[in-house]
Scaffold this motif. Structure first.
Motif, PDB file in Angstrom:
ATOM      1  N   GLN A  22       0.834  -1.195   0.000  1.00  0.00           N
ATOM      2  CA  GLN A  22       0.000   0.000   0.000  1.00  0.00           C
ATOM      3  C   GLN A  22       0.869   1.246   0.000  1.00  0.00           C
ATOM      4  O   GLN A  22       1.979   1.243   0.535  1.00  0.00           O
ATOM      5  CB  GLN A  22      -0.918   0.014   1.236  1.00  0.00           C
ATOM      6  N   ILE A  23       0.345   2.306  -0.629  1.00  0.00           N
ATOM      7  CA  ILE A  23       0.921   3.644  -0.532  1.00  0.00           C
ATOM      8  C   ILE A  23       0.040   4.442   0.426  1.00  0.00           C
ATOM      9  O   ILE A  23      -1.144   4.643   0.167  1.00  0.00           O
ATOM     10  CB  ILE A  23       0.984   4.336  -1.901  1.00  0.00           C
ATOM     11  N   LEU A  24       0.617   4.870   1.547  1.00  0.00           N
ATOM     12  CA  LEU A  24      -0.133   5.557   2.589  1.00  0.00           C
ATOM     13  C   LEU A  24       0.103   7.065   2.503  1.00  0.00           C
ATOM     14  O   LEU A  24       1.252   7.516   2.446  1.00  0.00           O
ATOM     15  CB  LEU A  24       0.285   5.048   3.963  1.00  0.00           C
ATOM     16  N   HIS A  25      -0.980   7.819   2.486  1.00  0.00           N
ATOM     17  CA  HIS A  25      -0.903   9.275   2.468  1.00  0.00           C
ATOM     18  C   HIS A  25      -0.989   9.819   3.891  1.00  0.00           C
ATOM     19  O   HIS A  25      -1.616   9.225   4.762  1.00  0.00           O
ATOM     20  CB  HIS A  25      -2.027   9.864   1.611  1.00  0.00           C
ATOM     21  N   VAL A  26      -0.377  10.953   4.104  1.00  0.00           N
ATOM     22  CA  VAL A  26      -0.377  11.606   5.410  1.00  0.00           C
ATOM     23  C   VAL A  26      -1.580  12.537   5.504  1.00  0.00           C
ATOM     24  O   VAL A  26      -1.791  13.383   4.628  1.00  0.00           O
ATOM     25  CB  VAL A  26       0.928  12.386   5.630  1.00  0.00           C
ATOM     26  N   VAL A  27      -2.367  12.379   6.570  1.00  0.00           N
ATOM     27  CA  VAL A  27      -3.527  13.229   6.822  1.00  0.00           C
ATOM     28  C   VAL A  27      -3.398  13.808   8.223  1.00  0.00           C
ATOM     29  O   VAL A  27      -3.177  13.069   9.190  1.00  0.00           O
ATOM     30  CB  VAL A  27      -4.845  12.435   6.682  1.00  0.00           C
ATOM     31  N   PHE A  28      -3.550  15.127   8.337  1.00  0.00           N
ATOM     32  CA  PHE A  28      -3.469  15.800   9.628  1.00  0.00           C
ATOM     33  C   PHE A  28      -4.853  15.911  10.258  1.00  0.00           C
ATOM     34  O   PHE A  28      -5.856  16.156   9.567  1.00  0.00           O
ATOM     35  CB  PHE A  28      -2.851  17.193   9.477  1.00  0.00           C
TER      36      PHE A  28
END
Length: 260
Positions: free
Chosen positions: A187-193
């Motif tokens: 998986q490619i995980l995106h950063v979410v604040f």
């Protein structure tokens, strides 16, 4: 007219009598010509078989590329890494990784921002059905326009890869370089604040996972409980210090004999 019709019927009868011989002769000649063709060109047959094998291999490789790769790991969260938005501070996220396959699987983290992010652990090996919670650390920079970037994806990304390994192997990152063809990108995980001032399910879940990760880390840090002296045989107690002293004295005696 009657005489003409009679001659016509006789000619048709003669033709039907000749037809069986003509058909059999045609069939035999065609079969013999076919046999001659195959006997004269054996190389064409072999070439045809080789070309068919190549075509089947090409088709199978294309089919494998079209089918989706079977995942070895289950991730929670599945697509994103959630971080509390605190500019100027180092914040944490957590992700649960579970091996859903029947074999031992090595995993490895990669990030597009290695200077501001790191993972603990950065990789490891999971037994079948085994799981762990990994902690991800990230430094949050101040925004240029002084606006909050909550609930928005950051430029940073994380990639989790997996590799099937044998039982009993030790984890080393070089495994993924040595067996590139067998590596799967899970998986490619995106950063979410996330905004700390606003309650959300993602924030509550992150707090629970971080607490679980901290508890697991403390458990690993604890020393093994002292089980007391070892008992061998029928209640025979062996003092480890006494055993070491006896070995030391025996070694001294051997060295004394050798010097003489």
């Amino acid at each position: 007219m009657a005489i003409a019709d009679r001659h016509k019927s006789l000619s048709e009868a003669k033709l039907w009598k000749l037809c069986p011989f003509w058909q059999s002769g045609t069939a035999s000649s065609s079969s013999s010509s076919t046999q001659n063709l195959h006997s004269q060109n054996p190389s064409n047959q072999n070439g045809g078989v080789t070309s068919n094998n190549r075509a089947s291999k090409t088709v199978s490789s294309v089919a494998r590329s079209l089918f989706p790769t079977r995942r070895r790991l289950r991730l929670d969260p599945t697509n994103s890494l959630y971080f509390p938005y605190e500019p100027g501070k180092q914040v944490r996220s957590a992700i649960r990784i579970k091996n859903t396959s029947r074999s031992h699987v090595a995993f490895k983290f990669q990030t597009t921002a290695p200077k501001s992010c790191y993972m603990r652990p950065p990789g490891g090996i999971l037994a079948p059905r085994e799981s762990l919670i990994a902690t991800v650390f990230k430094f949050v920079e101040h925004p240029e326009n002084n606006e909050k970037q909550v609930d928005q994806k950051s430029k940073g990304k994380f990639k989790i890869m997996s590799l099937k390994v044998k039982e009993g192997m030790d984890y080393i990152p070089e495994l993924f370089d040595e067996q590139k063809d067998q590596v799967t990108v899970e998986q490619i995980l995106h950063v979410v604040f996330l905004d700390l001032e606003r309650s959300s399910r993602a924030l509550e879940k992150l707090k629970r996972q971080l607490a679980e990760a901290d508890a697991s880390l403390e458990t690993r840090k604890k020393p093994l409980a002292d089980t007391g002296p070892r008992v061998v045989g029928e209640g025979l107690v062996i003092d480890e210090w006494k055993e070491r002293r006896e070995k030391y004295l025996a070694l001294q005696q051997v060295e004394a004999i050798d010097s003489v």
